[in-house]
Motif scaffolding. Structure first.
Motif, PDB file in Angstrom:
ATOM      1  N   GLY A   1      89.933  85.726  46.975  1.00 19.15           N
ATOM      2  CA  GLY A   1      90.009  86.613  45.814  1.00 19.15           C
ATOM      3  C   GLY A   1      89.771  88.060  46.214  1.00 19.15           C
ATOM      4  O   GLY A   1      90.494  88.972  45.781  1.00 19.15           O
ATOM      5  N   GLY A   2      88.769  88.267  47.054  1.00 15.46           N
ATOM      6  CA  GLY A   2      88.494  89.613  47.556  1.00 15.46           C
ATOM      7  C   GLY A   2      89.635  90.137  48.404  1.00 15.46           C
ATOM      8  O   GLY A   2      90.006  91.318  48.327  1.00 15.46           O
ATOM      9  N   LEU A   3      90.209  89.240  49.209  1.00 17.43           N
ATOM     10  CA  LEU A   3      91.344  89.628  50.050  1.00 17.43           C
ATOM     11  C   LEU A   3      92.543  90.026  49.193  1.00 17.43           C
ATOM     12  O   LEU A   3      93.250  90.996  49.497  1.00 17.43           O
ATOM     13  CB  LEU A   3      91.718  88.463  50.974  1.00 17.43           C
ATOM     14  N   ALA A   4      92.747  89.292  48.102  1.00 16.02           N
ATOM     15  CA  ALA A   4      93.851  89.618  47.188  1.00 16.02           C
ATOM     16  C   ALA A   4      93.659  91.010  46.589  1.00 16.02           C
ATOM     17  O   ALA A   4      94.604  91.811  46.515  1.00 16.02           O
ATOM     18  CB  ALA A   4      93.940  88.568  46.078  1.00 16.02           C
ATOM     19  N   LEU A   5      92.437  91.304  46.168  1.00 14.46           N
ATOM     20  CA  LEU A   5      92.138  92.635  45.632  1.00 14.46           C
ATOM     21  C   LEU A   5      92.344  93.707  46.701  1.00 14.46           C
ATOM     22  O   LEU A   5      92.904  94.777  46.436  1.00 14.46           O
ATOM     23  CB  LEU A   5      90.697  92.686  45.120  1.00 14.46           C
ATOM     24  N   PHE A   6      91.884  93.412  47.910  1.00 12.76           N
ATOM     25  CA  PHE A   6      92.004  94.351  49.028  1.00 12.76           C
ATOM     26  C   PHE A   6      93.474  94.674  49.297  1.00 12.76           C
ATOM     27  O   PHE A   6      93.866  95.842  49.408  1.00 12.76           O
ATOM     28  CB  PHE A   6      91.350  93.737  50.273  1.00 12.76           C
TER      29      PHE A   6
ATOM     30  N   LEU B   1      93.238 104.760  42.312  1.00 16.57           N
ATOM     31  CA  LEU B   1      92.965 103.456  41.702  1.00 16.57           C
ATOM     32  C   LEU B   1      93.068 102.348  42.752  1.00 16.57           C
ATOM     33  O   LEU B   1      92.219 101.448  42.818  1.00 16.57           O
ATOM     34  CB  LEU B   1      93.954 103.196  40.563  1.00 16.57           C
ATOM     35  N   GLY B   2      94.094 102.445  43.584  1.00 16.59           N
ATOM     36  CA  GLY B   2      94.257 101.470  44.665  1.00 16.59           C
ATOM     37  C   GLY B   2      93.092 101.503  45.636  1.00 16.59           C
ATOM     38  O   GLY B   2      92.623 100.456  46.102  1.00 16.59           O
ATOM     39  N   LEU B   3      92.609 102.709  45.924  1.00 15.41           N
ATOM     40  CA  LEU B   3      91.461 102.852  46.827  1.00 15.41           C
ATOM     41  C   LEU B   3      90.229 102.164  46.244  1.00 15.41           C
ATOM     42  O   LEU B   3      89.501 101.453  46.950  1.00 15.41           O
ATOM     43  CB  LEU B   3      91.174 104.340  47.063  1.00 15.41           C
ATOM     44  N   GLY B   4      90.020 102.357  44.950  1.00 20.40           N
ATOM     45  CA  GLY B   4      88.885 101.712  44.292  1.00 20.40           C
ATOM     46  C   GLY B   4      88.997 100.197  44.311  1.00 20.40           C
ATOM     47  O   GLY B   4      88.011  99.490  44.570  1.00 20.40           O
ATOM     48  N   ILE B   5      90.197  99.695  44.055  1.00 18.37           N
ATOM     49  CA  ILE B   5      90.413  98.239  44.072  1.00 18.37           C
ATOM     50  C   ILE B   5      90.233  97.692  45.484  1.00 18.37           C
ATOM     51  O   ILE B   5      89.694  96.598  45.682  1.00 18.37           O
ATOM     52  CB  ILE B   5      91.815  97.895  43.515  1.00 18.37           C
ATOM     53  N   LEU B   6      90.667  98.471  46.474  1.00 20.08           N
ATOM     54  CA  LEU B   6      90.478  98.067  47.873  1.00 20.08           C
ATOM     55  C   LEU B   6      88.988  97.906  48.184  1.00 20.08           C
ATOM     56  O   LEU B   6      88.564  96.906  48.772  1.00 20.08           O
ATOM     57  CB  LEU B   6      91.120  99.111  48.790  1.00 20.08           C
ATOM     58  N   PHE B   7      88.191  98.884  47.774  1.00 21.29           N
ATOM     59  CA  PHE B   7      86.745  98.802  48.004  1.00 21.29           C
ATOM     60  C   PHE B   7      86.118  97.652  47.216  1.00 21.29           C
ATOM     61  O   PHE B   7      85.186  97.000  47.697  1.00 21.29           O
ATOM     62  CB  PHE B   7      86.066 100.124  47.634  1.00 21.29           C
ATOM     63  N   LEU B   8      86.633  97.408  46.025  1.00 19.11           N
ATOM     64  CA  LEU B   8      86.137  96.286  45.223  1.00 19.11           C
ATOM     65  C   LEU B   8      86.418  94.964  45.941  1.00 19.11           C
ATOM     66  O   LEU B   8      85.555  94.082  46.009  1.00 19.11           O
ATOM     67  CB  LEU B   8      86.802  96.293  43.840  1.00 19.11           C
ATOM     68  N   GLY B   9      87.622  94.848  46.484  1.00 22.04           N
ATOM     69  CA  GLY B   9      87.975  93.649  47.240  1.00 22.04           C
ATOM     70  C   GLY B   9      87.087  93.462  48.454  1.00 22.04           C
ATOM     71  O   GLY B   9      86.644  92.345  48.760  1.00 22.04           O
TER      72      GLY B   9
END
Length: 289
Positions: free
Chosen positions: A10-15, A136-144
């Motif tokens: 799941g984290g990888l998918a977000l990343f 936004l993508g950067l934030g999602i990457l860090f979230l992942g």
């Protein structure tokens, strides 16, 4: 174990989604310009390397850059010599993501996502809209990355997994193989580095054990250009093969010089797992070029 696997994937998918969003945002701002410049400015090797690095940093994918280069060579828009320079640069450009995630901005994830969301959804100007998409993508990457880091934490209590990871230190070729297979499977060298950083942050993998995986990661990313070269002309196939040989030969050399390379990275890096891995990734690709 199920929760670890689900959390990791799941984290990888977000990343991966975050990384794609970053690349899409920048590509929409400068994508056509990059293609035109690639066609015209690659006659000088140094410029070709710099352009390859810039292009990959912008679109967040060395695979995309090499596929683009293979297609240019196949179309006769670029010579083999020019293409090799761009590919060398692409290897450097792909390390930008690792440097970004090494900042460990987990405390600011939702602030970054909020800023990106507001720019992306409420801005009327296209440029700001796409910049918002990048943020936004950067934030999602860090979230992942944060999700992956949290998910792999319990692996510290698995003696079998810890022993397997530790074996990379005295059997670097096994680590290289793991890096190759992982990157081939998920089609992203940056994601492999992200997983390494997540494991290192939790103290599951040491820097010494991470380096061989990092080397293999660079070889695994070549699979996309090899696939893209199927059915192309001879020079295009040579371009894809040059990408493979460049990374394979570099890996073999650096494995032989591994003690010196580790000392060099320790010398230029703070004693922080994420930064050590990011700097090793960048150093390998810069020195290999």
């Amino acid at each position: 174990m199920f929760n670890i696997i689900i959390g990791l994937f799941g984290g990888l998918a977000l990343f991966l989604y975050g990384m794609k969003s970053m690349g899409d945002g920048l590509q929409k701002v400068a994508g056509d310009k990059i293609r035109k410049v690639l066609e015209r400015v690659t006659r000088y090797p140094v410029i070709a390397v710099l352009l390859g690095a810039f292009t990959t940093a912008a679109i967040q994918s060395s695979s995309a850059t090499t596929v683009l280069v293979v297609s240019f060579v196949n179309a006769g828009l670029m010579t083999l010599k020019q293409a090799i320079g761009v590919i060398m640069g692409a290897n450097i450009g792909t390390t930008i993501t690792a440097q970004l995630i090494a900042f460990q901005l987990t405390d600011y994830i939702f602030l970054i996502i909020t800023i990106g969301f507001c720019l992306n959804f409420f801005s009327k100007k296209r440029v700001y809209h796409y910049i918002g998409q990048f943020i936004l993508g950067l934030g999602i990457l860090f979230l992942g990355l944060d999700v992956m880091t949290s998910s792999v934490g319990p692996l510290k209590d698995s003696p079998v997994f810890i022993e397997f990871i530790a074996s990379f230190t005295y059997n670097p070729l096994l680590g290289v193989l793991v890096g190759i297979l992982t990157t081939c499977l998920i089609q992203s060298s940056s994601a492999t580095i992200g997983i390494l950083i997540a494991l290192a942050t939790q103290g599951i993998i040491t820097f010494d054990a991470a380096i061989p995986v990092l080397f293999g990661d660079n070889i695994g990313t070549c699979i996309t250009s090899l696939l893209a070269s199927i059915g192309t002309n001879l020079n295009a196939r040579r371009t894809a093969l040059a990408h493979v040989m460049f990374n394979v030969v570099g890996t073999l050399i650096f494995i032989l010089l591994l003690p010196f390379f580790k000392e060099f990275v320790y010398l230029i890096s703070p004693d922080q797992p994420a930064r050590l891995i990011a700097n090793a990734h960048t150093s390998f690709n810069v020195l290999n070029t």
